[in-house]
Write a protein that holds these residues in place. Sequence first.
Motif, PDB file in Angstrom:
ATOM      1  N   GLU A  74     105.552  19.882 121.797  1.00  0.00           N
ATOM      2  CA  GLU A  74     105.116  19.872 122.922  1.00  0.00           C
ATOM      3  C   GLU A  74     103.663  19.296 123.208  1.00  0.00           C
ATOM      4  OE1 GLU A  74     107.227  20.057 125.556  1.00  0.00           O
ATOM      5  OE2 GLU A  74     108.858  20.868 124.220  1.00  0.00           O
ATOM      6  N   LEU A  94     107.151   8.461 119.231  1.00  0.00           N
ATOM      7  CA  LEU A  94     106.451   8.892 120.292  1.00  0.00           C
ATOM      8  C   LEU A  94     106.257   7.691 121.283  1.00  0.00           C
ATOM      9  CD1 LEU A  94     104.664  10.833 121.570  1.00  0.00           C
ATOM     10  CD2 LEU A  94     102.791   9.565 120.201  1.00  0.00           C
ATOM     11  N   TRP A  98     105.376  14.282 119.597  1.00  0.00           N
ATOM     12  CA  TRP A  98     106.125  13.666 118.623  1.00  0.00           C
ATOM     13  C   TRP A  98     107.610  14.420 118.615  1.00  0.00           C
ATOM     14  CZ3 TRP A  98     105.085   9.256 116.177  1.00  0.00           C
ATOM     15  CH2 TRP A  98     103.917   9.081 115.998  1.00  0.00           C
ATOM     16  N   GLN A  99     108.476  13.524 118.300  1.00  0.00           N
ATOM     17  CA  GLN A  99     109.994  14.104 118.268  1.00  0.00           C
ATOM     18  C   GLN A  99     110.709  13.490 117.213  1.00  0.00           C
ATOM     19  OE1 GLN A  99     111.985  13.358 122.072  1.00  0.00           O
ATOM     20  NE2 GLN A  99     113.799  14.446 121.179  1.00  0.00           N
ATOM     21  N   ARG A 135     110.959  18.770 118.859  1.00  0.00           N
ATOM     22  CA  ARG A 135     109.823  18.001 119.731  1.00  0.00           C
ATOM     23  C   ARG A 135     108.724  18.843 119.537  1.00  0.00           C
ATOM     24  NH1 ARG A 135     107.315  17.318 124.670  1.00  0.00           N
ATOM     25  NH2 ARG A 135     106.776  15.026 125.119  1.00  0.00           N
TER      26      ARG A 135
END
Length: 286
Positions: free
Chosen positions: A251, A269, A255-256, A249
């Motif tokens: 920070e 997201l 977005w992950q 991810r």
Amino acid sequence: MNPTLSTLLDRGLEQPCLQRALMLLSAAGCVCVSLYFLLLRTPIQLQQEAQRQSRELTSSIKQQQRTLLLEPSLAQWLQQLSVLSAQRETRAPLLDKVSEPLRVSKSTLVQWQPAVGTHPEVSNEPAIERANLMLTSDFNGLILLMRALLTDRAAPALSQLAVKTQNTGLDVRLSLMSETLLAQVPDSLKASVQITRDPFSRAAVANCPDSRRDFSDVVLGGVIGNSEQRQGWMLWPGLGWQKASVGWRDERSGWQIGAVEKTQLVFSLNQPPCMAQQYRLGLPPQ
């Protein structure tokens, strides 16, 4: 009878005093019997009248019970009453039907353009009243207005809807007609569902992330592994080369990585009140 007693009785009856006594006793007996029947006649008649009324009342009650058993149930009567009430409300002028939803939504009426149309197939049907409505409102007021028009049985039917954003709110145009159409209400418009995101808010749209902007400089270097476990490497602005695996991810942007596929990475997201987004980062073209 003993001859001696009979002789004495005959002699006694021949006496005037005894005869008068017997006559007085007979007269007194007749008077008592007459008074007895005269005094009992009224109670007897009252008793007979009460018995007759009791029989009539019993017969009337049985007839009423038989009639009630043949009548429709209370639920059926209430259903018919609701239908008749809705029909009476349906005959109300179109503007009267819209006034209550407008009041609830706290919208401002800008223009009302009535137009009367006839039934397209049956000439003896009552004319269908139509009108174009223009109003200004905010997003919450528009949702309340739509709920009222779609859920109220007496509300007019909605045929067209156009929404434009302005600096002061939303300009809404509606085409309405008096013929009621019971449509299926979407779950998003039900009263139990709370809509928190305003899609027409410029501030909210400006603050939401843009996938094209966020991934403009991101480069996927490659993906290794099999279908059970894959990972890749990517060039992320400000962080350099990073191992790309499920759960990674950023920070800063949020977005992950949700999945690592054979030739691409799937990012997700979720930052309310913005809409959930998804982006697929593929390998650069050769």
